[in-house]
Enzyme design. Structure first.
Site, PDB file in Angstrom:
ATOM      1  N   LYS A 173       0.828  -1.208   0.000  1.00 48.91           N
ATOM      2  CA  LYS A 173       0.000   0.000   0.000  1.00 48.91           C
ATOM      3  C   LYS A 173       0.864   1.261   0.000  1.00 48.91           C
ATOM      4  CE  LYS A 173      -1.704  -1.625   3.743  1.00 48.91           C
ATOM      5  NZ  LYS A 173      -2.434  -1.964   4.976  1.00 48.91           N
ATOM      6  N   THR A 204      -6.974   9.373   9.138  1.00 49.34           N
ATOM      7  CA  THR A 204      -6.782   8.110   8.421  1.00 49.34           C
ATOM      8  C   THR A 204      -6.657   6.925   9.387  1.00 49.34           C
ATOM      9  OG1 THR A 204      -4.412   8.563   8.378  1.00 49.34           O
ATOM     10  CG2 THR A 204      -5.669   9.168   6.398  1.00 49.34           C
ATOM     11  N   GLY A 206      -7.462   3.679  10.825  1.00 48.77           N
ATOM     12  CA  GLY A 206      -8.244   2.510  10.389  1.00 48.77           C
ATOM     13  C   GLY A 206      -8.272   2.282   8.884  1.00 48.77           C
ATOM     14  N   THR A 207      -7.443   2.974   8.123  1.00 50.36           N
ATOM     15  CA  THR A 207      -7.472   2.787   6.653  1.00 50.36           C
ATOM     16  C   THR A 207      -7.088   1.357   6.265  1.00 50.36           C
ATOM     17  OG1 THR A 207      -5.283   3.800   6.621  1.00 50.36           O
ATOM     18  CG2 THR A 207      -7.096   5.151   5.810  1.00 50.36           C
ATOM     19  N   GLY A 208      -6.005   0.851   6.886  1.00 50.28           N
ATOM     20  CA  GLY A 208      -5.535  -0.494   6.522  1.00 50.28           C
ATOM     21  C   GLY A 208      -6.563  -1.559   6.895  1.00 50.28           C
ATOM     22  N   CYS A 209      -7.167  -1.409   8.069  1.00 59.01           N
ATOM     23  CA  CYS A 209      -8.178  -2.380   8.528  1.00 59.01           C
ATOM     24  C   CYS A 209      -9.372  -2.372   7.572  1.00 59.01           C
ATOM     25  CB  CYS A 209      -8.677  -2.015   9.929  1.00 59.01           C
ATOM     26  SG  CYS A 209      -7.369  -1.817  11.134  1.00 59.01           S
TER      27      CYS A 209
HETATM   28  N1  LIG Z   1      -4.360  10.307   2.285  1.00 62.36           N
HETATM   29  C1  LIG Z   1      -4.752   9.283   1.505  1.00 62.36           C
HETATM   30  N2  LIG Z   1      -5.347   9.520   0.324  1.00 62.36           N
HETATM   31  C2  LIG Z   1      -5.775   8.503  -0.465  1.00 62.36           C
HETATM   32  N3  LIG Z   1      -5.643   7.214  -0.145  1.00 62.36           N
HETATM   33  C3  LIG Z   1      -5.042   6.906   1.004  1.00 62.36           C
HETATM   34  C4  LIG Z   1      -4.562   7.913   1.906  1.00 62.36           C
HETATM   35  N4  LIG Z   1      -4.024   7.293   2.999  1.00 62.36           N
HETATM   36  C5  LIG Z   1      -4.172   5.978   2.790  1.00 62.36           C
HETATM   37  N5  LIG Z   1      -4.750   5.722   1.587  1.00 62.36           N
HETATM   38  C6  LIG Z   1      -5.107   4.417   1.024  1.00 62.36           C
HETATM   39  O1  LIG Z   1      -5.700   3.659   2.068  1.00 62.36           O
HETATM   40  C7  LIG Z   1      -5.340   2.286   1.942  1.00 62.36           C
HETATM   41  C8  LIG Z   1      -4.677   1.842   3.242  1.00 62.36           C
HETATM   42  O2  LIG Z   1      -3.326   2.229   3.178  1.00 62.36           O
HETATM   43  P1  LIG Z   1      -2.416   2.664   4.369  1.00 62.36           P
HETATM   44  O3  LIG Z   1      -2.969   3.887   4.998  1.00 62.36           O
HETATM   45  O4  LIG Z   1      -1.045   2.733   3.801  1.00 62.36           O
HETATM   46  O5  LIG Z   1      -2.591   1.445   5.348  1.00 62.36           O
HETATM   47  P2  LIG Z   1      -2.263   1.341   6.904  1.00 62.36           P
HETATM   48  O6  LIG Z   1      -3.486   1.790   7.653  1.00 62.36           O
HETATM   49  O7  LIG Z   1      -1.974  -0.115   7.063  1.00 62.36           O
HETATM   50  O8  LIG Z   1      -1.082   2.216   7.171  1.00 62.36           O
HETATM   51  C9  LIG Z   1      -4.441   2.194   0.700  1.00 62.36           C
HETATM   52  O9  LIG Z   1      -5.241   1.874  -0.415  1.00 62.36           O
HETATM   53  C10 LIG Z   1      -3.882   3.598   0.602  1.00 62.36           C
HETATM   54  O10 LIG Z   1      -3.446   3.918  -0.695  1.00 62.36           O
HETATM   55  C1  LIG Z   2      -7.069  -2.869  17.229  1.00 63.11           C
HETATM   56  C2  LIG Z   2      -6.316  -2.195  16.148  1.00 63.11           C
HETATM   57  N1  LIG Z   2      -5.999  -2.870  15.019  1.00 63.11           N
HETATM   58  C3  LIG Z   2      -5.317  -2.253  14.031  1.00 63.11           C
HETATM   59  C4  LIG Z   2      -4.940  -0.944  14.134  1.00 63.11           C
HETATM   60  C5  LIG Z   2      -4.164  -0.299  13.034  1.00 63.11           C
HETATM   61  O1  LIG Z   2      -4.928   0.654  12.338  1.00 63.11           O
HETATM   62  P1  LIG Z   2      -4.249   2.012  11.864  1.00 63.11           P
HETATM   63  O2  LIG Z   2      -2.922   1.623  11.244  1.00 63.11           O
HETATM   64  O3  LIG Z   2      -5.110   2.603  10.834  1.00 63.11           O
HETATM   65  O4  LIG Z   2      -4.121   2.827  13.116  1.00 63.11           O
HETATM   66  C6  LIG Z   2      -5.280  -0.259  15.320  1.00 63.11           C
HETATM   67  N2  LIG Z   2      -4.934   1.029  15.507  1.00 63.11           N
HETATM   68  N3  LIG Z   2      -5.967  -0.900  16.303  1.00 63.11           N
END
Ligand SMILES: Nc1ncnc2c1ncn2[C@@H]1O[C@H](COP(=O)(O)OP(=O)(O)O)[C@@H](O)[C@H]1O
Ligand SMILES: Cc1ncc(COP(=O)(O)O)c(N)n1
Length: 264
Positions: A173, A204, A206-209
């Site tokens: 990602k 942002t 919880g984006t990955g979840c």
């Molecule tokens: N500011 C942003 N604008 C557009 N897409 C985003 C943004 N931040 C995260 N994403 C998208 O959200 C999804 C989760 O990515 P990311 O945020 O890298 O995950 P994580 O929560 O594991 O760090 C990916 O598809 C990423 O490209």
């Molecule tokens: C219980 C739990 N699982 C996963 C994440 C990661 O999510 P994020 O990377 O968006 O903070 C989190 N903060 N809490």
């Protein structure tokens, strides 16, 4: 109804973890179930405390689920220690679970450690073996390979490196880059760029979840991995674009954007 299971930690603030997963599955029309690996006392400013379940209790949760309502897909998120990782891999094999998405959650957006230092190797040796797709973000991919990522070329190199010991799909990602939000889907030297514009939004959490549980939801509906990733990218993009603004720190997304609730 299609059914999906999330095996992850609980986020008391409702933005990430189990809560984000169940909201996502519900909004996408999938029946969501959960096996909780840990409770977190957490909000938009950080993680204040973590209370892990015992390996025995996690086994019991998984037995209860798999012997009754068998999930069409499984998403795995925060698993904080190696013993819990081993239980998950053992049970997923025992029940012959399908459509497995592993989000190798290590550190929260707010910077708190969510996985014990020694657990990374067990993730490789146990959980990656059962996964159909893994979804590391840039810092997680760097931690998994020991290589740094500064460009799109580096993303390809690091995905290749992970591909040396994992033969499923790798979704690397790009959300942590400020130029754009292109993610790389990689398998057996095949590269698919999943395009995304960077959205100016500090919230942002919880984006990955949300992305990984959306992938699991679409897999449960019968889409293949690339289709599920494209559809999930559309879902996460909408949820970030809706620009919900809650809490004092990095706030959560609007999972309900598809229902038109962003104007409420
Ligand atoms: N500011 C942003 N604008 C557009 N897409 C985003 C943004 N931040 C995260 N994403 C998208 O959200 C999804 C989760 O990515 P990311 O945020 O890298 O995950 P994580 O929560 O594991 O760090 C990916 O598809 C990423 O490209
Ligand atoms: C219980 C739990 N699982 C996963 C994440 C990661 O999510 P994020 O990377 O968006 O903070 C989190 N903060 N809490």
């Amino acid at each position: 109804m299609h059914k999906s299971l999330t095996i992850a930690g609980s986020d008391s603030s409702g933005g990430a973890g189990i809560q984000a997963d169940l909201k996502t599955m519900t909004v996408l029309g999938v029946y969501g179930m959960s096996a909780i690996t840990a409770l977190t006392a957490q909000n938009t400013t950080g993680v204040q405390s973590i209370f892990e379940v015992t390996p025995k209790f996690l086994e019991e949760e998984l037995d209860s689920i798999f012997t009754d309502i068998f999930p069409d897909s499984v998403k795995i998120g925060m698993v904080s220690n190696a013993d819990l990782i081993r239980v998950i891999s053992k049970k997923l094999r025992e029940y012959n679970a399908k459509n497995i998405v592993v989000d190798p959650v290590m550190v929260s957006t707010s910077g708190s450690k969510l996985m014990a230092d020694g657990a990374k190797d067990t993730l490789f040796s146990e959980l990656f073996k059962v996964a159909d797709i893994i979804t590391p973000n840039i810092p997680e991919a760097e931690a998994l390979t020991g290589q740094s990522i500064k460009s799109k070329d580096d993303m390809v190199k690091v995905a290749k490196k992970i591909g040396e010991f994992f033969d499923g799909y790798i979704l690397l990602k790009g959300g942590h880059s400020i130029d754009d939000a292109d993610d790389l889907l990689y398998k057996n030297s095949e590269k698919i760029w999943i395009k995304g514009e960077h959205i100016e939004n500090p919230n942002t959490h919880g984006t990955g979840c949300t992305l990984s549980s959306a992938i699991a939801s679409y897999l449960a509906m019968g889409y293949d991995v690339p289709e599920s990733v494209h559809l999930a990218k559309e879902f996460i993009t909408g949820a970030i674009s809706a620009k919900l603004d809650l809490g004092k720190g990095r706030g959560p997304l609007n999972h309900m954007w598809k229902m038109g609730s962003e104007n409420l």
